[in-house]
Design an enzyme around this catalytic site. Structure first.
Site, PDB file in Angstrom:
ATOM      1  N   ASP A 198      36.749  44.950  57.518  1.00  0.00           N
ATOM      2  CA  ASP A 198      36.468  45.141  56.110  1.00  0.00           C
ATOM      3  C   ASP A 198      37.554  44.305  55.620  1.00  0.00           C
ATOM      4  O   ASP A 198      38.719  44.117  56.204  1.00  0.00           O
ATOM      5  CB  ASP A 198      36.215  46.396  55.553  1.00  0.00           C
ATOM      6  N   GLU A 200      37.772  39.444  54.186  1.00  0.00           N
ATOM      7  CA  GLU A 200      36.651  39.897  55.075  1.00  0.00           C
ATOM      8  C   GLU A 200      36.627  39.054  56.433  1.00  0.00           C
ATOM      9  O   GLU A 200      36.563  39.605  57.510  1.00  0.00           O
ATOM     10  CB  GLU A 200      35.418  39.838  54.506  1.00  0.00           C
ATOM     11  N   ASP A 247      30.170  45.358  56.115  1.00  0.00           N
ATOM     12  CA  ASP A 247      29.324  45.586  54.940  1.00  0.00           C
ATOM     13  C   ASP A 247      29.287  44.290  54.202  1.00  0.00           C
ATOM     14  O   ASP A 247      28.982  44.285  52.967  1.00  0.00           O
ATOM     15  CB  ASP A 247      29.779  46.644  53.983  1.00  0.00           C
ATOM     16  N   ASP A 282      37.321  49.835  55.577  1.00  0.00           N
ATOM     17  CA  ASP A 282      37.565  50.079  54.270  1.00  0.00           C
ATOM     18  C   ASP A 282      39.008  50.750  53.933  1.00  0.00           C
ATOM     19  O   ASP A 282      39.867  50.392  53.264  1.00  0.00           O
ATOM     20  CB  ASP A 282      36.413  50.594  53.426  1.00  0.00           C
ATOM     21  N   HIS A 307      51.529  36.400  24.447  1.00  0.00           N
ATOM     22  CA  HIS A 307      52.235  37.537  23.570  1.00  0.00           C
ATOM     23  C   HIS A 307      51.282  38.422  23.160  1.00  0.00           C
ATOM     24  O   HIS A 307      50.183  38.167  22.835  1.00  0.00           O
ATOM     25  CB  HIS A 307      53.241  36.944  23.118  1.00  0.00           C
ATOM     26  N   GLU A 367      55.274  27.417  21.054  1.00  0.00           N
ATOM     27  CA  GLU A 367      53.946  27.253  20.369  1.00  0.00           C
ATOM     28  C   GLU A 367      54.195  25.955  19.642  1.00  0.00           C
ATOM     29  O   GLU A 367      55.351  25.348  19.267  1.00  0.00           O
ATOM     30  CB  GLU A 367      53.497  28.305  19.325  1.00  0.00           C
TER      31      GLU A 367
END
Length: 495
Positions: A12, A53, A82, A131, A299, A375
């Site tokens: 897994d 996996e 799985d 797992d 921010h 900015e």
């Protein structure tokens, strides 16, 4: 003559973020007794579920082969996972189209003869051992440790669940389990060292591209073939569907959502792109090592944010509000739990430095300031709402919305100018922190600009991205100039 051997491999892998901090687990099991013969687990840095996996499968097959090196073609391995994707692709029923999955599948297929390996999909509840190993590895990576088999508690599971659907055992004398487990550990260590140059076992911090996985039946394992009219669909968790962002405010405005340009307004004209803009792609080139991964944190809120006012680098430089400080602390806790950020770079503006300081305090890192991350200077529009700007400077606003070369009223910065300095800051940071994960604490316009340039999108794309206060976006930059947008406007850590 080789003695017939049969074992079960359960494998897994998981990723806390997909992509995010990832690890795998694998266990080789005696089908007669249900007892584990060898375990393997490893934290692999930032990767996707599918990559983790496949890495678990590779580790499990490598360990099984090392347990019985003299078995040759008489070794039979029954793999139980799985992951519907891995099982169907390795069984040859689904085509492998994803460029990152192909080398991993080829690696797994080359460990043992194809006729020696069978695959079975099982529910996650029946794959608990692997797992747990994968989660132990991810926990170790988060804490800066290496997973140790001697400290593992993953084997505390009843063998009855494992043997319920295991194939009938092959009779033969028992092997030396202690020596076999030692050989398995040595083989896994050697595999990690040999595979690293091929990009199959990336070092911690590596991040691998993960477009949606395409699956279709084929006639041979890991080999393209004619596609029938119907094909099984991959599980939803293995092929996430990206959602289109909602229209949002003009970049740099404090509101997280504001009117987009009206249809009657002139369309936005493309601006010249800054030099060295990364090219987009799916990462199908040969392995170029770990990318520079820029984690983009806007921010936290200021007093101007809920009032939806323009707040750039030419205004009052507001501090974080109480809400903004709480958002910064939540972001800090999130990054501390992930354990992947290695450097922090901030805009020089106060609201970003305060947000960055909260994260740095939790991670024990210094904050570096880059002027290029500030900015936009909104000129005379600083502190005004979008409606107020439209009322007072309507012609200038229309021109600004229509062209990236137009500047706000009063000598502010155009989007083209902002893109130039943001691209220069990007290039400095990517060169300085090659192969590392860097948190950039900055603003709306710089973040949207980095995403836009990474996608190769036109300037008008700035108006089509939502970006909330304290949200997280991620862009990875590779050595060949390719860029990969990983995440946009994630606010799950604030809930």
């Amino acid at each position: 003559m080789s003695v017939a051997r049969q074992v079960v491999v359960e494998a897994d892998g998981g990723s806390r973020g997909n992509p995010g901090p990832a690890g795998y687990g694998a266990v080789v099991i005696d089908p007669a007794t249900g007892e584990p013969l060898a375990e393997a687990a490893e934290y692999i840095g930032v990767a996707t579920n599918n990559v983790a996996e496949y890495r678990g499968l590779i580790a499990g097959l490598t360990a099984a082969k090392a347990l019985f090196p003299d078995a040759g073609d008489a070794l039979r391995v029954h793999v139980r996972m799985d992951s519907k994707l891995v099982v169907e692709q390795m069984s040859g029923r689904w085509k492998i189209k994803h460029p990152d999955m192909k080398p991993l599948a080829a690696r797994a297929a080359a460990i043992l003869p194809p006729s020696s390996v069978t695959y079975e999909w099982i529910p996650r509840a029946q794959n608990k051992h692997a797992d747990r190993l994968a989660n132990e590895a991810m926990d170790a990576g988060r804490d800066g440790r290496t997973w140790e088999a001697s400290a593992s508690t993953a084997a505390l599971d009843t063998p009855s669940a494992r043997t319920a659907s295991a194939p009938p055992p092959v009779q033969g004398p028992p092997g030396d389990q202690a020596a076999g487990a030692a050989r398995a550990r040595a083989a896994l260590a050697a595999a990690r060292g040999a595979a690293a140059p091929e990009g199959l076992f990336p070092m911690p911090g590596a991040q691998e591209p993960e477009p949606p996985v395409e699956a279709a039946p084929v006639t041979g394992a890991a080999a393209p073939a004619a596609e029938p009219s119907a094909a099984p669909a991959a599980e939803p968790s293995e092929a996430p569907v990206a959602q289109a962002p909602e229209p949002s405010a003009a970049p740099g405005a404090e509101p997280s959502a504001a009117p987009a340009p009206e249809p009657s307004e002139a369309p936005v004209a493309p601006a010249p792109e800054p030099a060295a803009t990364p090219q987009t792609g799916w990462g199908s080139a040969p392995d170029l090592g770990a990318p520079a991964t820029l984690v983009l944190l806007r921010h936290g809120e200021t007093a101007l944010t809920p009032q939806k006012r323009f707040s750039g680098s030419g205004g009052t430089d507001p501090e974080l509000s109480a809400t903004g400080r709480d958002q910064a602390e939540r972001a800090a806790a999130h990054f501390a739990a992930l354990g992947t950020v290695q450097e922090i770079v901030s805009s020089p503006l106060r609201r970003c430095r305060e947000t960055a300081a909260a994260v740095a305090a939790r991670l024990g890192l210094d904050v570096h300031v880059d002027e290029g991350l500030r900015e936009t200077d909104f000129g005379a529009w600083e502190g005004l709402t979008f409606g107020e700007v439209r009322e007072r400077h309507g012609d200038d606003l229309t021109a600004w919305l229509a062209s990236p070369d137009a500047a706000p009223t009063g000598g502010g910065e155009s989007f083209a100018e902002v893109a130039g300095r943001v691209a220069a800051a990007r290039d400095r940071i990517v060169a300085r922190y090659a192969g590392r994960t860097v948190l950039l604490v900055t603003h709306v316009t710089p973040i949207k600009t980095l995403v836009r340039l990474a996608l190769g999108a036109p300037p008008e794309a700035l108006f089509r991205m939502e970006l909330s206060a304290a949200s997280i976006s991620v862009v990875a930059y590779y050595g060949d100039g390719n860029a990969s947008v990983r995440l946009l406007n994630d606010t799950s850590h604030l809930r």
